[in-house]
Write a protein that holds these residues in place. Structure first.
Motif, PDB file in Angstrom:
ATOM      1  N   THR A 168       0.801  -1.230   0.000  1.00 11.94           N
ATOM      2  CA  THR A 168       0.000   0.000   0.000  1.00 11.94           C
ATOM      3  C   THR A 168       0.832   1.277   0.000  1.00 11.94           C
ATOM      4  O   THR A 168       0.340   2.319  -0.401  1.00 11.94           O
ATOM      5  CB  THR A 168      -0.945   0.063   1.203  1.00 11.94           C
ATOM      6  N   ILE A 217       1.437   3.161   2.325  1.00  9.52           N
ATOM      7  CA  ILE A 217       1.061   4.084   3.390  1.00  9.52           C
ATOM      8  C   ILE A 217       1.408   3.364   4.688  1.00  9.52           C
ATOM      9  O   ILE A 217       0.775   2.383   5.044  1.00  9.52           O
ATOM     10  CB  ILE A 217      -0.426   4.436   3.338  1.00  9.52           C
ATOM     11  N   VAL A 253      -0.727   1.729   8.705  1.00 14.51           N
ATOM     12  CA  VAL A 253      -2.159   1.426   8.736  1.00 14.51           C
ATOM     13  C   VAL A 253      -2.399  -0.032   9.138  1.00 14.51           C
ATOM     14  O   VAL A 253      -3.093  -0.320  10.118  1.00 14.51           O
ATOM     15  CB  VAL A 253      -2.806   1.725   7.369  1.00 14.51           C
ATOM     16  N   TYR A 272     -12.184  -0.170   9.366  1.00  9.47           N
ATOM     17  CA  TYR A 272     -11.084   0.665   9.837  1.00  9.47           C
ATOM     18  C   TYR A 272     -10.325   1.283   8.666  1.00  9.47           C
ATOM     19  O   TYR A 272     -10.078   2.484   8.625  1.00  9.47           O
ATOM     20  CB  TYR A 272     -10.184  -0.202  10.713  1.00  9.47           C
ATOM     21  N   VAL A 273      -9.992   0.444   7.663  1.00  8.29           N
ATOM     22  CA  VAL A 273      -9.223   0.964   6.529  1.00  8.29           C
ATOM     23  C   VAL A 273     -10.066   1.952   5.726  1.00  8.29           C
ATOM     24  O   VAL A 273      -9.577   2.990   5.278  1.00  8.29           O
ATOM     25  CB  VAL A 273      -8.719  -0.186   5.638  1.00  8.29           C
ATOM     26  N   TYR A 274     -11.352   1.638   5.581  1.00  9.54           N
ATOM     27  CA  TYR A 274     -12.259   2.563   4.891  1.00  9.54           C
ATOM     28  C   TYR A 274     -12.271   3.919   5.596  1.00  9.54           C
ATOM     29  O   TYR A 274     -12.137   4.967   4.969  1.00  9.54           O
ATOM     30  CB  TYR A 274     -13.662   1.960   4.855  1.00  9.54           C
ATOM     31  N   ILE A 301      -9.986   5.240   7.603  1.00  3.44           N
ATOM     32  CA  ILE A 301      -8.712   5.958   7.470  1.00  3.44           C
ATOM     33  C   ILE A 301      -8.568   6.544   6.078  1.00  3.44           C
ATOM     34  O   ILE A 301      -8.156   7.696   5.908  1.00  3.44           O
ATOM     35  CB  ILE A 301      -7.540   5.011   7.793  1.00  3.44           C
ATOM     36  N   TYR A 302      -8.949   5.773   5.053  1.00  2.00           N
ATOM     37  CA  TYR A 302      -8.779   6.272   3.685  1.00  2.00           C
ATOM     38  C   TYR A 302      -9.739   7.429   3.391  1.00  2.00           C
ATOM     39  O   TYR A 302      -9.404   8.319   2.626  1.00  2.00           O
ATOM     40  CB  TYR A 302      -8.948   5.134   2.672  1.00  2.00           C
ATOM     41  N   ILE A 309      -7.972  10.479   5.050  1.00  2.00           N
ATOM     42  CA  ILE A 309      -6.823  11.061   4.357  1.00  2.00           C
ATOM     43  C   ILE A 309      -7.126  11.332   2.892  1.00  2.00           C
ATOM     44  O   ILE A 309      -6.245  11.721   2.134  1.00  2.00           O
ATOM     45  CB  ILE A 309      -5.566  10.167   4.480  1.00  2.00           C
ATOM     46  N   LYS A 365      -8.007   9.363   0.340  1.00  2.00           N
ATOM     47  CA  LYS A 365      -7.581   8.440  -0.708  1.00  2.00           C
ATOM     48  C   LYS A 365      -8.784   7.836  -1.427  1.00  2.00           C
ATOM     49  O   LYS A 365      -8.641   7.216  -2.469  1.00  2.00           O
ATOM     50  CB  LYS A 365      -6.735   7.308  -0.105  1.00  2.00           C
ATOM     51  N   THR A 366      -9.961   7.967  -0.828  1.00  2.00           N
ATOM     52  CA  THR A 366     -11.147   7.410  -1.471  1.00  2.00           C
ATOM     53  C   THR A 366     -12.318   8.358  -1.219  1.00  2.00           C
ATOM     54  O   THR A 366     -12.308   9.125  -0.264  1.00  2.00           O
ATOM     55  CB  THR A 366     -11.470   6.009  -0.942  1.00  2.00           C
ATOM     56  N   ASP A 367     -13.306   8.290  -2.102  1.00  2.00           N
ATOM     57  CA  ASP A 367     -14.525   9.050  -1.824  1.00  2.00           C
ATOM     58  C   ASP A 367     -15.744   8.150  -2.040  1.00  2.00           C
ATOM     59  O   ASP A 367     -16.790   8.585  -2.479  1.00  2.00           O
ATOM     60  CB  ASP A 367     -14.599  10.301  -2.700  1.00  2.00           C
ATOM     61  N   MET A 368     -15.551   6.882  -1.741  1.00  2.00           N
ATOM     62  CA  MET A 368     -16.622   5.908  -1.930  1.00  2.00           C
ATOM     63  C   MET A 368     -17.738   6.156  -0.920  1.00  2.00           C
ATOM     64  O   MET A 368     -17.473   6.278   0.275  1.00  2.00           O
ATOM     65  CB  MET A 368     -16.016   4.509  -1.723  1.00  2.00           C
TER      66      MET A 368
END
Lengths: 177, 286
Positions: A72, A74, A77, A117-119, A121-122, A125, A127-130
């Protein structure tokens, strides 16, 4: 030679994730639904339960770091959550009976915790806009489905392998934390 | 209160959260290079991945071949129909290439933005958590790969660019990553070329966004989009995709086009890293 069995097993799980994603038949189904193999996490839960908590935490730390650096880019994480999952698993096993089914169930819970958790954090920061709904239906449920099938096939042989390992200090390591 | 501070677990947790935030912050800042421990881990892990990955790919490739054979008859029919068309095109291209080379000689202009040295690479790993589409390949700094180089498929369609390199591996960010910083200078091929920047990817439409096209440029659907080679280390003339739809940009000053990429971002086994020849210091000296 026997000492190398555990590292080799965990490395196998580590590598298998990437291979599964790479060799998965790439059709519209793959693009729509996101199946995330979390085999390494499952292995860490099993190591925590069937070897020792100490081993679980150390393997969680080392392979979490590897995951971060190699896949990843990053840092921190996965290292953080794998250690935390190993710790919480050992706490949970004091409440539950030691049984393959219970361990399997715990590992699936761990998979969903890590996904959330990963969702989170992303999102934080950027990294995603889902949207949450898409995350739930296109990502979380397929992931749980895939990992459940994996656990059904792997749990029993994995447990047998781990119990056989010659590790002396089982059970008597409450000095740590 | 003293009890609170004596709680060892809580302190460990807090310290590790601080550590986590610091590490994330460190890895998010614009980095030119990875730190050496990271490069070392990448190389070692890349080697282990390579050992496991090769046989797996081989086995999967076999089954894929069996699958392909089933469709052969139908495909053969279609391809035969197009063969004639291809022959004509081929002849034309050869003629043009020859002419181009001759004209270049006249002008005494030997190097162009188009020339690149292909570096063949094999995918050894893929990010399993599919939040970012990252692919790890087995060629690195030692083979001449540097940051930001263009990565294409064997059929010459752009798939991504090099994000980081270590001595023996490189991480490739695919075009489908929704990263605003992932800008590529491109143009729409037409009677008058319209230049723009590829910025980001529309997940829903499965299309790249070509932004900042001048408002008076006339763009139609199905026109081809190629790299312009103006933005840095990308060679000129790599195909990206074709225009799906054009619409005015946010403020109406420029236009935006949805571009359907030619490359399949998911099905990648082998890639070519395009090292632009014009940047080579050796050739500049001549």
């Amino acid at each position: 030679m026997k000492k190398l069995v555990l590292p080799f097993l965990v490395i196998l799980f580590f590598v298998s994730e990437s291979i599964v994603v790479d060799l998965w038949p790439k059709n519209g189904f793959y693009e729509k639904y996101i199946f995330v193999p979390r085999f390494l996490l499952i292995a860490i839960v099993f190591v925590t339960v069937y070897v020792t908590r100490f081993y679980g935490i150390v393997y969680g730390f080392v392979f979490g770091l590897l995951y971060d650096v190699f896949y990843t880019e990053i840092l921190g994480v996965y290292m953080f959550i794998f250690v935390l999952i190993a710790y919480l698993t050992s706490k949970a096993m004091r409440v539950f009976h030691n049984n393959v089914l219970v361990t399997s169930f715990l590992s699936i819970v761990a998979v969903s915790v890590v996904e959330f958790y990963v969702y989170g954090i992303y999102l934080l920061i950027g990294k995603t806009d889902m949207p949450f709904e898409i995350f739930l239906y296109d990502r979380l449920f397929p992931t749980i489905f895939l990992n459940t099938i994996f656990v059904i096939f792997v749990s029993y042989p994995l447990k047998q392998q781990l119990i056989k390992l010659p590790i002396r200090e089982r059970e008597d390591e409450d000095y740590l934390l | 209160m003293p009890q609170f501070f004596l709680n060892k677990r809580l302190i460990v947790l807090l310290v590790s959260i601080i550590f986590l935030v610091a590490l994330i912050g460190f890895s998010l800042k614009e980095r030119q290079n990875l730190t050496w421990p990271e490069q070392f881990i990448k190389d070692t892990a890349g080697f282990v991945q390579f050992i496991f990955h090769k046989p797996a790919q081989f086995v999967a490739g076999f089954f894929e071949n069996v699958n392909d054979i089933k469709h052969t008859y139908k495909e053969n029919k279609i391809l035969k129909a197009r063969l004639e068309e291809y022959a004509v095109l081929e002849a034309q291209v050869q003629e043009l290439e020859k002419e181009n080379a001759r004209l270049r000689e006249f002008l005494d202009k030997k190097e162009s933005l188009r020339d690149f040295e292909p570096i063949q690479a094999t995918v050894v790993g893929r990010n399993p958590d599919r939040w970012q589409e990252l692919v790890i390949v087995n060629k690195g700094k030692r083979h001449g790969v540097t940051k930001d180089m263009a990565v294409i498929t064997p059929s010459r369609a752009l798939v991504g660019k090099v994000q980081h390199v270590s001595p023996f591996t490189a991480t490739i960010q695919l075009l489908s990553a929704s990263d605003q910083k992932n800008r590529i200078s491109a143009f729409v091929q037409g009677e008058e070329n319209a230049f723009g920047l590829i910025e980001g990817y529309d997940e829903k439409r499965k299309a790249l966004l070509l932004r900042r096209i001048p408002f008076d440029a006339k763009i139609k659907e199905k026109q081809k989009v190629l790299t312009s080679g103006l933005g840095g280390v990308f060679p000129k003339g790599l195909v990206i995709g074709e225009v799906l739809e054009v619409e005015p940009d946010e403020y109406g000053l420029t236009q935006m086009a949805y571009v359907k990429p030619y490359a399949n971002f998911y099905d990648i086994d082998d890639v070519i890293i395009a090292k632009r020849k014009i940047d080579d210091p050796k050739e500049e000296g001549e």
